[in-house]
Design an enzyme around this catalytic site. Structure first.
Site, PDB file in Angstrom:
ATOM      1  N   ARG A  78       0.835  -1.198   0.000  1.00  0.00           N
ATOM      2  CA  ARG A  78       0.000   0.000   0.000  1.00  0.00           C
ATOM      3  C   ARG A  78       0.874   1.254   0.000  1.00  0.00           C
ATOM      4  O   ARG A  78       0.568   2.239  -0.671  1.00  0.00           O
ATOM      5  CB  ARG A  78      -0.921   0.009   1.231  1.00  0.00           C
ATOM      6  CG  ARG A  78      -1.729   1.294   1.337  1.00  0.00           C
ATOM      7  CD  ARG A  78      -2.655   1.307   2.520  1.00  0.00           C
ATOM      8  NE  ARG A  78      -3.380   2.585   2.580  1.00  0.00           N
ATOM      9  CZ  ARG A  78      -4.378   2.843   3.421  1.00  0.00           C
ATOM     10  NH1 ARG A  78      -4.778   1.923   4.275  1.00  0.00           N
ATOM     11  NH2 ARG A  78      -4.973   4.015   3.410  1.00  0.00           N
TER      12      ARG A  78
ATOM     13  N   ASN B 263     -10.679  -3.996  -0.460  1.00  0.00           N
ATOM     14  CA  ASN B 263     -10.537  -2.889  -1.410  1.00  0.00           C
ATOM     15  C   ASN B 263      -9.660  -3.289  -2.594  1.00  0.00           C
ATOM     16  O   ASN B 263      -8.918  -4.259  -2.512  1.00  0.00           O
ATOM     17  CB  ASN B 263      -9.920  -1.679  -0.685  1.00  0.00           C
ATOM     18  CG  ASN B 263     -10.968  -0.789  -0.066  1.00  0.00           C
ATOM     19  OD1 ASN B 263     -12.068  -0.646  -0.587  1.00  0.00           O
ATOM     20  ND2 ASN B 263     -10.634  -0.178   1.052  1.00  0.00           N
TER      21      ASN B 263
ATOM     22  N   CYS C 116     -19.124  -1.742   1.047  1.00  0.00           N
ATOM     23  CA  CYS C 116     -18.170  -0.728   1.509  1.00  0.00           C
ATOM     24  C   CYS C 116     -18.818   0.046   2.651  1.00  0.00           C
ATOM     25  O   CYS C 116     -20.017   0.332   2.606  1.00  0.00           O
ATOM     26  CB  CYS C 116     -17.821   0.217   0.363  1.00  0.00           C
ATOM     27  SG  CYS C 116     -16.816   1.631   0.861  1.00  0.00           S
ATOM     28  N   ASP C 117     -18.033   0.388   3.663  1.00  0.00           N
ATOM     29  CA  ASP C 117     -18.597   1.074   4.829  1.00  0.00           C
ATOM     30  C   ASP C 117     -18.416   2.589   4.784  1.00  0.00           C
ATOM     31  O   ASP C 117     -18.747   3.281   5.745  1.00  0.00           O
ATOM     32  CB  ASP C 117     -17.987   0.521   6.122  1.00  0.00           C
ATOM     33  CG  ASP C 117     -16.513   0.886   6.269  1.00  0.00           C
ATOM     34  OD1 ASP C 117     -15.909   1.335   5.285  1.00  0.00           O
ATOM     35  OD2 ASP C 117     -15.977   0.720   7.372  1.00  0.00           O
TER      36      ASP C 117
ATOM     37  N   HIS D 144     -17.446   4.625  -2.889  1.00  0.00           N
ATOM     38  CA  HIS D 144     -16.850   5.936  -2.614  1.00  0.00           C
ATOM     39  C   HIS D 144     -17.419   7.034  -3.506  1.00  0.00           C
ATOM     40  O   HIS D 144     -17.107   8.207  -3.314  1.00  0.00           O
ATOM     41  CB  HIS D 144     -15.337   5.879  -2.848  1.00  0.00           C
ATOM     42  CG  HIS D 144     -14.628   4.965  -1.903  1.00  0.00           C
ATOM     43  ND1 HIS D 144     -13.384   4.452  -2.166  1.00  0.00           N
ATOM     44  CD2 HIS D 144     -14.982   4.472  -0.703  1.00  0.00           C
ATOM     45  CE1 HIS D 144     -12.992   3.687  -1.168  1.00  0.00           C
ATOM     46  NE2 HIS D 144     -13.955   3.672  -0.270  1.00  0.00           N
TER      47      HIS D 144
ATOM     48  N   TYR E 287     -14.930  10.977  -0.432  1.00  0.00           N
ATOM     49  CA  TYR E 287     -13.907  10.406  -1.304  1.00  0.00           C
ATOM     50  C   TYR E 287     -13.864  11.077  -2.666  1.00  0.00           C
ATOM     51  O   TYR E 287     -12.885  10.921  -3.406  1.00  0.00           O
ATOM     52  CB  TYR E 287     -14.137   8.904  -1.481  1.00  0.00           C
ATOM     53  CG  TYR E 287     -13.095   8.056  -0.802  1.00  0.00           C
ATOM     54  CD1 TYR E 287     -13.201   7.765   0.550  1.00  0.00           C
ATOM     55  CD2 TYR E 287     -11.997   7.553  -1.487  1.00  0.00           C
ATOM     56  CE1 TYR E 287     -12.252   6.987   1.198  1.00  0.00           C
ATOM     57  CE2 TYR E 287     -11.050   6.774  -0.850  1.00  0.00           C
ATOM     58  CZ  TYR E 287     -11.180   6.500   0.487  1.00  0.00           C
ATOM     59  OH  TYR E 287     -10.245   5.732   1.119  1.00  0.00           O
TER      60      TYR E 287
ATOM     61  N   ARG F 148      -0.761   7.757   3.936  1.00  0.00           N
ATOM     62  CA  ARG F 148      -1.743   7.097   4.791  1.00  0.00           C
ATOM     63  C   ARG F 148      -1.234   5.755   5.306  1.00  0.00           C
ATOM     64  O   ARG F 148      -1.488   5.376   6.443  1.00  0.00           O
ATOM     65  CB  ARG F 148      -3.050   6.875   4.015  1.00  0.00           C
ATOM     66  CG  ARG F 148      -3.968   8.074   3.975  1.00  0.00           C
ATOM     67  CD  ARG F 148      -4.816   8.189   5.226  1.00  0.00           C
ATOM     68  NE  ARG F 148      -5.620   7.012   5.453  1.00  0.00           N
ATOM     69  CZ  ARG F 148      -6.028   6.584   6.652  1.00  0.00           C
ATOM     70  NH1 ARG F 148      -5.679   7.237   7.735  1.00  0.00           N
ATOM     71  NH2 ARG F 148      -6.772   5.515   6.776  1.00  0.00           N
TER      72      ARG F 148
END
Length: 316
Positions: free
Chosen positions: A94, A148, A170-171, A201, A266, A286
């Site tokens: 990531r 994701n 997706c939350d 998003h 997003y 991030r």
């Protein structure tokens, strides 16, 4: 007697696993359980949370079987639901997904831009592998997948496994609704009747009503034009790191584009990409915030629970 179900959490070594288990244990009246399994192909990482999760389960209901395994057959045999949240390549990959695009002045983010595509290409094979395990060992099982990038993975599932018992979710919208409820003075997002359109998003709220049918969307938009999706006296401690508070504030700019509805935060990456790049640190993204923040907090607390032998007064 109510039927009791068996659940496997794929990606058992995730720092979100303890929260998922706490959520399940808080809802045993709605979803009675006979077994909770953790499955991960990284035994060392899974072991950092597994013992603490076992203690959480046993202190809540000792009749629930608990298993942590790296063996797909053990994990997927005799399960009714799979909760999948795998991260192929883990956080080191990531970090590259975020830093390489930023090096060239492009959005560096885990679900969109070049990094999102790269992560998506890695994720597809991992999710499909887990679907195949599920279909082989428990063909009647349903998978709730929130690995994701959600939209890329969902489209791959639709094309390659069109008949699979998998729901890709997706939350992000629900996460924003916690802030929206606070802004509007509701005790919980469950007090709101919402109308939302879009995918994951990329979506917008067009109506937020209370249980008496009164509309509150315009009151929310007026607030967001001044403060974004933050409360007037916003408490930074409620965010896992400061970038999430900055994301909530950015809604102020997003809603100005069309102040007839309220957007997902997003959308900042799609509508203000240059701004996102300008305010990103290409050396500390991030991924680094998660490694130094959430990951350290969760693993430290899980180790404390394991050493104490109890989850009493846990901060999880």
């Amino acid at each position: 007697m109510k039927e009791r179900f068996s659940i496997v959490i794929a990606g058992g070594g995730s720092t979100y696993t303890p929260e998922i288990i706490l959520m399940l244990l808080d809802n045993l009246d709605k979803l009675p359980l006979r077994a909770i399994k953790l499955y991960d192909n990284d035994e060392e990482r899974q072991n950092k949370v597994a013992k603490a999760c076992e203690i959480l389960v046993k202190e809540k209901d000792s009749s629930i079987d608990f298993i942590a395994t790296t063996d797909p057959e053990t994990a997927y045999t005799d399960v009714d639901f799979c909760l999948a949240h795998i991260r192929v390549g883990q956080l080191p990959m990531r970090e590259l997904d975020e830093k390489i695009p930023l090096k060239y002045g492009v959005v560096g983010q885990e679900t969109c831009g070049p990094g999102g595509i790269a992560y998506g290409m890695r994720s597809i094979a991992g999710v499909l592998e887990n679907i195949e395990y599920m279909e082989k060992y428990s063909p009647n099982c349903w998978m709730l997948n929130y690995s994701n990038p959600a939209a890329i993975v969902a489209e791959a599932c639709r094309r390659i496994k069109p008949n699979a018992r998998v729901i890709n979710i997706c939350d992000m919208p629900i996460g924003m609704e916690h802030n929206i409820a606070e802004i509007l003075g509701f005790k919980s997002r469950k007090e709101m009747d919402i109308r939302y359109f879009g995918l994951n998003h990329f979506g917008w709220w067009t109506s937020i009503k209370d249980k008496d049918g009164n509309e509150h969307i315009h009151r929310l938009i007026d607030h967001q034009l001044k403060y974004g999706n933050c409360a007037v006296n916003d408490d930074p401690s409620k965010y896992s790191d400061n970038s999430w508070q900055e994301t909530a504030r950015k809604v102020k700019d997003l809603v100005q584009i069309d102040p007839t509805m309220t957007p997902s935060s997003y959308l900042q990456y799609y509508l203000y990409p240059d701004d996102m790049v300008a305010h990103s640190d290409p050396n500390y993204t991030r991924a680094n915030q998660v490694i130094d923040g959430r990951e350290k907090r969760v693993f430290t607390e899980c180790k404390r629970i394991e050493e104490k032998g109890t989850a009493k007064d846990t901060s999880l």
